[in-house]
Write a protein that holds these residues in place. Structure first.
Motif, short mmCIF file in Angstrom:
data_model
loop_
_atom_site.label_atom_id
_atom_site.label_comp_id
_atom_site.label_asym_id
_atom_site.label_seq_id
_atom_site.Cartn_x
_atom_site.Cartn_y
_atom_site.Cartn_z
N ASN A 1 0.85 -1.19 0.00
CA ASN A 1 0.00 0.00 0.00
C ASN A 1 0.89 1.24 0.00
OD1 ASN A 1 0.71 0.66 2.71
ND2 ASN A 1 -0.90 -0.67 3.48
N ALA A 2 0.28 2.42 -0.08
CA ALA A 2 1.04 3.67 -0.19
C ALA A 2 1.90 3.93 1.05
CB ALA A 2 0.10 4.83 -0.44
N VAL A 3 1.40 3.58 2.22
CA VAL A 3 2.17 3.79 3.45
C VAL A 3 3.41 2.91 3.47
CG1 VAL A 3 2.09 3.61 5.97
CG2 VAL A 3 0.11 4.51 4.73
N GLU A 4 3.26 1.66 3.08
CA GLU A 4 4.41 0.75 3.03
C GLU A 4 5.44 1.24 2.01
OE1 GLU A 4 2.15 -3.45 4.10
OE2 GLU A 4 2.15 -2.72 2.03
N THR A 5 4.95 1.75 0.89
CA THR A 5 5.84 2.27 -0.14
C THR A 5 6.60 3.48 0.37
OG1 THR A 5 4.40 1.45 -1.90
CG2 THR A 5 5.93 3.22 -2.49
N LYS A 6 5.90 4.39 1.03
CA LYS A 6 6.56 5.58 1.60
C LYS A 6 7.63 5.18 2.62
CE LYS A 6 7.13 9.95 2.79
NZ LYS A 6 8.29 10.57 2.19
N TYR A 7 7.29 4.24 3.47
CA TYR A 7 8.24 3.78 4.48
C TYR A 7 9.49 3.20 3.82
CZ TYR A 7 10.08 1.22 8.49
OH TYR A 7 10.88 0.74 9.47
N TRP A 8 9.30 2.37 2.80
CA TRP A 8 10.43 1.73 2.11
C TRP A 8 11.29 2.77 1.39
CZ3 TRP A 8 11.27 0.98 -3.32
CH2 TRP A 8 12.38 0.18 -3.59
N LEU A 9 10.65 3.71 0.67
CA LEU A 9 11.41 4.73 -0.05
C LEU A 9 12.18 5.63 0.92
CD1 LEU A 9 8.89 5.73 -2.85
CD2 LEU A 9 11.02 4.45 -3.13
N ASP A 10 11.56 5.98 2.05
CA ASP A 10 12.26 6.79 3.05
C ASP A 10 13.48 6.06 3.61
OD1 ASP A 10 10.59 8.96 2.81
OD2 ASP A 10 9.37 8.45 4.57
N ALA A 11 13.34 4.75 3.83
CA ALA A 11 14.44 3.97 4.38
C ALA A 11 15.59 3.85 3.38
CB ALA A 11 13.95 2.58 4.79
N GLU A 12 15.25 3.72 2.11
CA GLU A 12 16.28 3.51 1.08
C GLU A 12 16.89 4.81 0.55
OE1 GLU A 12 17.54 0.55 0.07
OE2 GLU A 12 16.27 -0.37 1.61
N PHE A 13 16.10 5.86 0.47
CA PHE A 13 16.56 7.07 -0.21
C PHE A 13 16.56 8.31 0.67
CE2 PHE A 13 14.89 4.15 -3.37
CZ PHE A 13 15.99 4.02 -4.19
N LEU A 14 16.42 8.14 1.96
CA LEU A 14 16.52 9.21 2.95
C LEU A 14 15.87 10.53 2.53
CD1 LEU A 14 20.16 8.48 4.12
CD2 LEU A 14 18.03 7.67 5.16
N ASP A 15 16.67 11.50 2.16
CA ASP A 15 16.17 12.86 1.91
C ASP A 15 15.58 13.08 0.52
OD1 ASP A 15 16.99 13.55 4.45
OD2 ASP A 15 18.96 14.20 3.77
N THR A 16 15.77 12.15 -0.40
CA THR A 16 15.33 12.38 -1.77
C THR A 16 14.01 11.70 -2.11
OG1 THR A 16 16.64 10.52 -2.58
CG2 THR A 16 17.69 12.69 -2.60
N ALA A 17 13.46 10.91 -1.21
CA ALA A 17 12.22 10.18 -1.49
C ALA A 17 11.06 11.15 -1.70
CB ALA A 17 11.89 9.22 -0.35
N PRO A 18 10.12 10.81 -2.59
CA PRO A 18 8.96 11.68 -2.80
C PRO A 18 8.06 11.71 -1.57
CG PRO A 18 8.73 9.65 -4.06
CD PRO A 18 10.09 9.63 -3.44
N GLY A 19 7.23 12.73 -1.50
CA GLY A 19 6.33 12.90 -0.36
C GLY A 19 5.14 11.95 -0.39
N LYS A 20 4.44 11.92 0.73
CA LYS A 20 3.29 11.03 0.90
C LYS A 20 2.20 11.35 -0.14
CE LYS A 20 1.04 11.76 4.63
NZ LYS A 20 0.48 11.84 5.98
N SER A 21 1.93 12.62 -0.38
CA SER A 21 0.87 12.98 -1.32
C SER A 21 1.23 12.58 -2.75
CB SER A 21 0.56 14.47 -1.25
OG SER A 21 1.68 15.23 -1.59
N THR A 22 2.50 12.66 -3.11
CA THR A 22 2.94 12.24 -4.44
C THR A 22 2.71 10.75 -4.62
OG1 THR A 22 4.61 13.97 -4.51
CG2 THR A 22 4.92 12.11 -6.00
N ILE A 23 3.06 9.97 -3.63
CA ILE A 23 2.88 8.52 -3.69
C ILE A 23 1.39 8.18 -3.78
CG2 ILE A 23 3.20 6.36 -2.43
CD1 ILE A 23 5.84 7.62 -1.34
N LYS A 24 0.58 8.86 -2.98
CA LYS A 24 -0.86 8.61 -3.02
C LYS A 24 -1.44 8.96 -4.39
CE LYS A 24 -2.16 8.98 1.81
NZ LYS A 24 -3.01 9.67 2.78
#
Length: 82
Positions: free
Chosen positions: A19-42
Motif C-alpha cells: 500500500n502507499a504507506v508501506e511504499t513511503k516507508y520503504w522509499l524513506d528507508a532507502e533514499f533518505l532525503d530524496t524520497a517523494p512525499g506522501k501525497s505524491t505517492i498517493k
C-alpha cells in the motif's frame, strides 16, 4: 534519483501489492532525503488504481507561441480587437 525513476519504484511497489504507506516507508528507508512525499505517492497509487499504468508525465497545455502585446496586435491588421 530523478522523478521518473521514483515513479517506476512506486509502480513496482504497487504491482507487488504494497500500500502507499508501506511504499513511503520503504522509499524513506532507502533514499533518505530524496524520497517523494506522501501525497505524491498517493497520487500515483490513485492513477495506477484507475488503470493508468504509464510512469510518464501527462500532457500539459503549452504556452502560446507568441505573447499578445500591443506591438504584435499592430503587426497583424486582421485582428478585431476593439
Amino acid at each position: 534519483m530523478d522523478k521518473k525513476e521514483f515513479r517506476v519504484l512506486i509502480k513496482y511497489c504497487f504491482l507487488k501489492g504494497n500500500n502507499a504507506v508501506e511504499t513511503k516507508y520503504w522509499l524513506d528507508a532507502e533514499f533518505l532525503d530524496t524520497a517523494p512525499g506522501k501525497s505524491t505517492i498517493k497520487d500515483w497509487y490513485a492513477m495506477f488504481r484507475g488503470g493508468e499504468m504509464s510512469t510518464e508525465d501527462g500532457e500539459r497545455s503549452e504556452r502560446p507561441r507568441e505573447v499578445v502585446t500591443d506591438e504584435n496586435i499592430l503587426k497583424n491588421p486582421q485582428n478585431d480587437f476593439e
